[in-house]
Structures are given as C-alpha cells and as structure tokens.
Design an enzyme around this catalytic site. Structure first.
Site, mmCIF file in Angstrom:
data_model
loop_
_atom_site.group_PDB
_atom_site.id
_atom_site.type_symbol
_atom_site.label_atom_id
_atom_site.label_comp_id
_atom_site.label_asym_id
_atom_site.label_seq_id
_atom_site.Cartn_x
_atom_site.Cartn_y
_atom_site.Cartn_z
ATOM 1 N N GLU A 89 0.830 -1.431 -0.071
ATOM 2 C CA GLU A 89 -0.072 0.050 0.061
ATOM 3 C C GLU A 89 0.764 1.249 -0.114
ATOM 4 O O GLU A 89 0.585 2.346 -0.707
ATOM 5 C CB GLU A 89 -0.881 -0.031 1.263
ATOM 6 C CG GLU A 89 -2.101 -1.059 1.316
ATOM 7 C CD GLU A 89 -2.833 -0.777 2.503
ATOM 8 O OE1 GLU A 89 -4.074 -0.820 2.477
ATOM 9 O OE2 GLU A 89 -2.293 -0.850 3.532
ATOM 10 N N GLU A 90 1.993 1.283 0.815
ATOM 11 C CA GLU A 90 2.728 2.453 0.980
ATOM 12 C C GLU A 90 3.372 2.618 -0.452
ATOM 13 O O GLU A 90 3.305 4.034 -0.651
ATOM 14 C CB GLU A 90 4.053 2.213 1.990
ATOM 15 C CG GLU A 90 4.882 3.399 2.321
ATOM 16 C CD GLU A 90 5.815 3.130 3.234
ATOM 17 O OE1 GLU A 90 6.610 4.176 3.778
ATOM 18 O OE2 GLU A 90 5.830 2.103 3.756
ATOM 19 N N GLY A 91 3.654 1.857 -1.166
ATOM 20 C CA GLY A 91 4.429 2.059 -2.415
ATOM 21 C C GLY A 91 3.441 2.581 -3.451
ATOM 22 O O GLY A 91 3.333 3.465 -4.212
#
Length: 494
Positions: free
Chosen positions: A167-169
């Site tokens: 998700e962060e990427g």
C-alpha cells in the site's frame, strides 16, 4: 367587420406572444450549461506515522469536485515533535500526547462548522511494522493510544492502522500521478479527458526503515504477486511495487555499523570510512543491536561500548555499503532489484522523494544532475573532514551531518546496482513537492479511503446558474401574464 378585424389582430398578437413564450421556454431548457455548483470547501487530515517522526497533512478541496482531479491542495503540514510513534514503546500514552500540538494546529485551520465533516486518518509505516515483528501487543497498544487522542478531537476519525508495504508504495505512485494530472485532465473547454500524451511517472520512496519502488512495467510481468491493479477514471493500470523492509536510510546505516563492528573482530575501536575524518562517536552494543533488521552476535554484553572513528574514505565507504546489500542472488536474473527480489526493468520517468530528495538537495543535486556530476560531488563531500563540514554547515545538526556521505553512497548503490538505473539515470527527478503538495503516500491513501478517484470516467454536473435561471423564469412568467391580459381584454371587447 371592424370587430372581426380587431379580434383577428389581437388573436395574432396572442399567437405571437404564445410563440415567443414557447421559444423562451425551449431556450431555457436547452441552454443548460456545465457548471461547478457553489459547494463549500471540505477538508481531510492524514497523519503519517513514520519510523523516525510523524507528520500531519491537512488537505482541502471543493465539495462538488471530490470525484474529479487536480483540485486538492495542501493547506498545511505539521511536523510532530519527537521520534516516530514506535519510539514510545516504553511509554505508549506519550505517543498519543505527542500528536496534540499538530492536531490543535489543524483544528484552528478548519472552520468550526466543518470539524465534524473532516475525515481524519493515521497510517503507520515501517517503524511500526518492525515493532509489530518484535512485540505485536505493544504495537497494538501504541495504536490504541494515538487513536484515543485523535478521537478526543471533533473530527470524523476513521482509524489508526499500520499500512502494509505494498500500500505504501502504491499510494505514493497514485499521489504523484494524481497531482501531475496523468490519470485525467480538465481541459480549457471544461471537459474531463484522459491525456493521450500523459506520462505515468514511477515513484521512488526512501524512508527511515523501508524503501519502495513503484512503476508501470513496459512488458509482461513474470510474477503477478508483485503487481497491483487499479481502475482509475475508466482506465486500467498494472503497477509493479515492492517495499524493502529494513532498507530505509536509518536501518541501512545501522546495518553498516553492525557490519563494521563484525569485521573489526574483538576490537572496540572501529574505523568508519563513511564518517568524516575527525568525527568520533561511542555506541553501546544495546543501541547497535536494538533492531530486528540487524543480525545480533550470539553472545554480547549490551553494556559494552564501541568507538567509531571517521576516516573519510569514499571508495572504502562505497564498498562497505555494497557489503550490506545482497546484489548477486537472483533466481530470475537479470530481472531483479536487490536481495533476490524480482523486479521487471525500470520503465519511464521517476520521481524520487523523501530521503532521496533531502540528501540530494543538501548536496546541490536536486532536482536533476548528470551522473558524472553526482559521482564527483559525492566524492568531494566524502573527502571533507569534520572541521570543514561543521564550519560550512553550522545550522545542520551533527547527527545528520555525519551521515551524508554514507547516505549518498547508499542511494547510488540501490539506484544503480539495485534497481538498475545505469542506462536511465536522466529519467530520475529528485523532488519534494508537486503542485505545492508534498509527495508521499498520504494523499493517495486519503483519495483511496474517501473514494475520491472513481473507477469510471467523471461525468459533468449539468444545470444553469441561479441568476440565469431566475431571469429566464421571470421572462416566461411575464410573457404568460401578458398573453392572459390580452385575452381578458379581447373577451371584454367582444
């Protein structure tokens, strides 16, 4: 005959006025135009609970445009004092208390009538992922404390959680391309279009505990588990994304210290080639091995100290850093990043942000510089002794200044030898902001959770401006009244 002429004359007038009324009615209905209804400004809060610090971002947008693009702006950002929330493992309630100053700043910036309608989120990243690996119940306790604090404010709190690495990427990738209007663009004529020449930009994020790469591959991906699929504004995107836990800047520097300590054997006096000549620091083994990212010796006394003395050796610094990164093992060679992770060949332009930008900005290399200039600049910086560096940079804290040489070499190692940007270096821009909005995962996170990027192409809102509608309505009513008046007069005449 005279009466008949009068009736004919007035009858024609009635018919004429009726026709005019009908035409006005048709025109008023046909002349509906696309418009932006006058909705009030809306707000959203995202707290980025990173490994080294927490930052609050306050976004704003017009309420009627929440399913469009290019209209969200960053009203303010606020850096929370102290370390990341994972650093409060000995005092979880203090993690919540640390957020109050920035929450007060956000509250003061939002009109009181909008407080309850303002969604607020907290997303924790790699620092809390690492803490969860060590002590999940403690990580949960810290999240409970920060949630309790945010809930005490009059916002629409929608949760505090650890976001996963994928998700962060992906959210960083969404943020950049949303702000660049790569997904959909508003034309001068007032239409929403998919920009044919729009370029989808890749994202390179470097935090304290992890680093991410996200981009749209050119060719077929060999490992479907490494991609995320999005349908945005009617178009489908396949995005390769990977997060390397333990390879953020802070953890990489800790790995480097542990490697140098290991190679020094039993000696407590250790030469550090990346520290400037003349810089000396003492570290306890408890501090050195306090992370799950660092391999601990079988038996060690946590109270023992080691002394790192800087030697300012750029080439030895680079080779030492290459020893903490696995650049060789790759089952799908040559399609690999580092540490044996599958990665298709990089494709297109990339924005590098977070620590990438901060390091390169300090060295005077942002947003772009030729590869030869980058390498020579790093070499020159690494050759400077501690006395020279502190004299040239009196405003920079020593705890940051000592690490710029190692950080720069680390960045070049993962970009050139890890991600394989050897032949596409000029495709990278080192950026902090796009359209006056900080680049990071937070905006993409909010866009996703508030459903502000639809899967279908946006449709225009139709209607007429209130003043135009009022004028048309008055004209129709007046024409009808005049027609009725003439008919009444004809009736009395006859």
């Amino acid at each position: 005959m005279a009466d008949m002429g009068i009736k004919t004359k007035y009858g024609a007038a009635v018919v004429t006025i009726a026709l005019i009324t009908l035409i006005a009615l048709i025109l008023s209905l046909a002349n509906h135009q696309t418009l932006n209804l006058p909705y009030s400004t809306q707000y959203g809060i995202v707290l980025d609970a990173g490994s080294t610090h927490t930052a609050l971002f306050l976004y704003q947008w017009l309420g009627n445009k929440e399913n469009e693009t290019g209209i969200i702006s960053q009203k303010l950002s606020c850096d929370v004092e102290g370390g990341g929330i994972s650093s409060y493992d000995q005092n979880p309630p203090a993690a919540g208390e640390s957020l109050k100053k920035c929450l007060d700043v956000a509250k003061a910036a939002i009109p009181e009538g909008q407080w309850k309608a303002t969604p607020a989120y907290l997303g924790a990243t790699a620092g809390m992922r690492l803490l969860g690996l060590q002590n999940q119940s403690l990580a949960d306790r810290i999240l409970e404390e920060v949630a309790k604090t945010i809930q005490s404010y009059p916002f629409d709190f929608r949760g505090a959680r650890i976001i996963d690495d994928k998700e962060e990427g992906a959210f960083g990738w969404i943020t950049i391309n949303y702000l660049l209007e790569s997904f959909v663009k508003h034309t001068f004529e007032g239409f929403w279009i998919h920009p044919k020449a729009g370029k989808i930009v890749g994202a390179l994020d470097l935090g304290g505990a992890s680093t991410q790469i996200s981009f749209t591959p050119k060719d077929l991906v060999k490992d479907s588990n490494s991609t995320s699929n999005f349908t945005l504004y009617g178009y489908k995107y396949e995005v390769y994304t990977h997060s390397y836990l333990c390879y953020g800047m802070d953890q990489a520097l800790k790995k480097l210290q542990a490697y140098l300590n290991k190679t020094a054997g039993a000696s407590s006096a250790i030469s550090h080639p990346c520290y400037p000549k003349g810089y000396i620091v003492n570290v306890t083994l408890a501090e050195l091995y306090n992370s799950p990212c660092v391999e601990k010796p079988i038996n060690f006394n946590p109270n023992d100290k080691v002394t790192f003395s800087g030697t300012g050796n750029s080439s030895l610094c680079l080779s030492s850093i290459e020893n903490i990164i696995n650049l060789t093992d790759c089952a799908l060679s040559p399609d690999c990043g580092f540490n044996g992770v599958y990665q298709p060949p990089v494709n297109g332009e990339f924005f590098a942000f977070s620590s990438y930008f901060h390091i390169f900005s300090f060295l005077g290399l942002a947003p772009k510089a030729q590869l030869t200039q980058v390498l020579s600049t790093i070499e020159t910086h690494c050759d400077k002794n501690w006395t020279t560096l502190t004299a040239e940079n009196p405003s920079i804290d020593a705890k940051y200044l000592k690490d710029y040489c190692a950080s720069a070499h680390y960045i070049m190692t993962i970009l050139l030898k890890g991600y394989k940007f050897n032949n596409s270096w000029d495709q990278i821009s080192f950026e902090k902001r796009v359209a006056d909005v900080d680049i990071g995962w937070t905006l993409g996170y909010m866009l996703n959770l508030t459903n502000m990027i639809p899967s279908e192409r946006p449709r225009a809102v139709t209607g007429v401006v209130h003043s135009q509608w009022a004028a048309q309505t008055f004209f129709i009513v007046f024409a009808l009244f005049l027609s009725l008046l003439i008919i009444v007069i004809l009736v009395f005449i006859t």
